[in-house]
Structures are given as C-alpha cells and as structure tokens.
Design an enzyme around this catalytic site. Structure first.
Site, short mmCIF file in Angstrom:
data_model
loop_
_atom_site.label_atom_id
_atom_site.label_comp_id
_atom_site.label_asym_id
_atom_site.label_seq_id
_atom_site.Cartn_x
_atom_site.Cartn_y
_atom_site.Cartn_z
N GLU A 100 51.56 48.19 34.63
CA GLU A 100 51.28 47.45 33.38
C GLU A 100 49.77 47.42 33.56
O GLU A 100 48.92 47.12 34.73
CB GLU A 100 51.82 46.04 33.75
N ASP B 159 46.57 45.07 31.80
CA ASP B 159 46.51 43.87 30.88
C ASP B 159 45.31 43.47 30.33
O ASP B 159 44.34 43.19 31.26
CB ASP B 159 47.21 42.57 31.61
N GLU C 7 44.25 39.90 28.78
CA GLU C 7 44.62 38.80 28.17
C GLU C 7 43.58 37.62 27.70
O GLU C 7 42.91 37.50 28.43
CB GLU C 7 45.36 37.79 29.21
N GLN D 40 41.16 37.73 30.85
CA GLN D 40 41.75 37.87 32.05
C GLN D 40 42.50 39.37 32.11
O GLN D 40 42.97 39.80 31.08
CB GLN D 40 42.90 37.03 32.27
N ARG E 77 46.79 40.85 40.41
CA ARG E 77 45.61 40.99 40.69
C ARG E 77 44.70 40.91 39.73
O ARG E 77 43.85 41.39 38.76
CB ARG E 77 45.51 42.74 40.61
N ASP F 139 50.53 26.05 29.44
CA ASP F 139 51.10 25.42 30.79
C ASP F 139 49.91 26.03 31.81
O ASP F 139 49.82 25.87 32.92
CB ASP F 139 52.39 25.79 31.33
N GLY G 106 43.78 26.23 33.53
CA GLY G 106 45.13 26.15 34.59
C GLY G 106 46.04 25.33 33.85
O GLY G 106 47.08 24.58 34.56
#
Length: 301
Positions: A114, A116, A118, A131, A142, A207, A212
């Site tokens: 994958e 990513d 984000e 991210q 990672r 969440d 965070g």
C-alpha cells in the site's frame, strides 16, 4: 477510441482518448494508459454513492462527508508500476477530524502492499498536514508527516505517486516529499509483485486525525467536501490473474527510464527543502517506537 480494451504482448491496457504517441508505445510492446476523459472511464464508486457527485460532465467530482456517511471511489483496474496523478481541492475551513485519503492498495489483507497519501483536517488557519505511509508485504507503520507550505483548500493542487522498479516517490505539485528506494539487496522488502488499485475516500477519523485525537469533528460545519479533477493514470493495467505480463520487460515503459530511477538534481534540492522545513514527524527518528532504527532508515539507504 474511448475506453477500449487493448492487449499487447507485455500487458493489457485501457486507452482513453488514444494519441499517436500512446499508439506507438502500444505497438512497440509498451504499456501506457492515457489520461481518462471522465471519472467513469477509469473509476467506480465504492461507498457513499449519494455523497459523491459528478461535475463538469464527469471531468470532476465532489466527495461529501456528514454524520450519515462519507464517500469513496476506486479504479476499475489494478496496476503494476506507473504514475497516478490527481488534482484535489481539500476540505476548507474547520476540517478537524476529517481525512481525505488518496492511496494505492493491493487488497491482499495481511500481505498487502500500500502507498498512502492522507490529508488530515485542521482548525481554520492552521497548516494542513499530509501523512504518507508505505506497506510492503503487510509491514507498515512507516508514517511520515509534513505541513503543507500552502493552503490546499483554496484551489486545486496535483498529488502524484511514481512507482517503478527503483523507487516510490510521493509528489506535491511536482515537489517530491518522500522517497522509498528499492533496497532489496539489503534485505528490505519492496512492493513489486502485487498490482495495486487506486482509491480515494473522505471519512471521519477524529479519534486520531487531528492532534492525535485531542480535537474532535464539529458536525455543525458539515457537510465537508473535497473536489477532484484531472484523473491521470499512466501504468500497466494487470490482466485478471496474470501479473507477469506487466512485470516483464520493465525497461519498455517511460516510468522505468534512467531519468526516473532517482531524483534529478533539481528534484533533490526541492526534496531537501521540504525535509528541512516542513517535516513534523518521521518514524525513522521515533526512538520510542523504534529503539532499533528500521533498516530502511539507515544512512545511505
């Protein structure tokens, strides 16, 4: 010639609005997928169909998120190497707790590969955080995070992933922000045998997404919207059950050329500028998670 399946000795491609250059590449045994003319030429809705709206006769789309649902879409085909680009205008204003994701996934559960992007929502006036993450044969964690140097909700910006036998590069408007090199010779797994499907979603993740999870989504600001245009895929579409056709003769395709095996001097300069000024988290330097530095993070890798 729109949306027609064509097979060559090395791969099966879908040419959308075929050009003379693409035709030459195909006849030469290369695999090139030209830019889709519309969303429906290469993608399908995966969930939240009533929260996805096609615009400009399918040349752009809007994803929406509210308390009832988010939405998402995926490519019809899987691809083994190439480059995918999308122009995205991210959720504006107070977008805390929202995540707009653009990624490639092998759909193989515990052994998945994958790649990513984000985009993590924020309070109005705060930098947007991106991210990135990479999974190889099921191994992930990672994460790297950068703050964008512009407001991505004010207009469209191009986000792209280049993936070949030599490296994976994440780009923001042609600026490389992350590089993952093929270091199989050092025993580091690299995504090269599983074809990947392209996905994008807009969903609620309060969440963890903003500070965070300390800051929660404000549903009074809903619906939240992200916009997409210029769906651009150039890659080898994998025929059902046959990955070898795309993996063979890797040097036939432009993305495997010498110029794409490492960053150019100008790309390296941009990359180092991003790393100096905008990285806010890198798993490679997180000794609380990794008392022993992951092997791909070692100097010179």
């Amino acid at each position: 010639m729109k949306g027609q399946n064509i097979s060559s000795p090395n791969c099966a491609c879908i040419f959308v609005g075929i050009t003379l250059v693409a035709l030459f590449e195909f006849l030469s045994g290369n695999c090139v997928l030209a830019r889709p003319a519309t969303f429906s030429d290469a993608f399908r809705v995966t969930w939240g169909a009533d929260h996805l709206r096609q615009m400009e006769r399918g040349k752009a789309i809007q994803l929406k998120l509210d308390q009832s649902s988010g939405s998402g879409f995926s490519s019809m085909n899987k691809y083994l190497f190439g480059q995918v680009r999308m122009k995205i205008k991210l959720v504006p204003g107070d977008s805390v707790g929202t995540v707009t994701a653009f990624y490639m996934n092998s759909d193989t559960d515990t052994i998945r590969d994958e790649l990513d992007f984000e985009f993590l929502g924020n309070r109005s006036g705060q930098p947007y955080t991106v991210q990135t993450n990479i999974y190889t044969h099921g191994k992930g964690n990672r994460e790297q995070r950068i703050n964008l140097w512009f407001d991505p909700s004010l207009g469209f910006h191009t986000y792209s992933i280049l993936w070949n036998h030599y490296q994976v590069v994440f780009f923001v408007d042609n600026t490389p922000i992350r590089v993952f090199k093929n270091n199989e010779a050092q025993g580091i797994l690299y995504p090269k045998s599983q074809p990947l499907r392209i996905y994008s979603t807009l969903w609620e993740a309060d969440d963890w997404a903003t500070r965070g999870g300390l800051e929660k989504i404000d549903w009074s600001k809903a619906p939240f919207s992200a916009y997409y245009s210029d769906f651009d895929i150039e890659g080898c579409a994998v025929p059902a059950g046959n990955n070898l056709q795309c993996a063979s003769n890797p040097n036939n395709n432009w993305w495997e050329g010498v110029a794409y095996r490492e960053l150019s001097p100008s790309e390296r300069e941009k990359y180092e500028w991003v790393r100096r000024n905008y990285v806010i988290y890198d798993y490679c330097t997180d000794s609380s998670r990794y008392p022993i530095t992951p092997p791909e993070c070692a100097p010179g890798i």
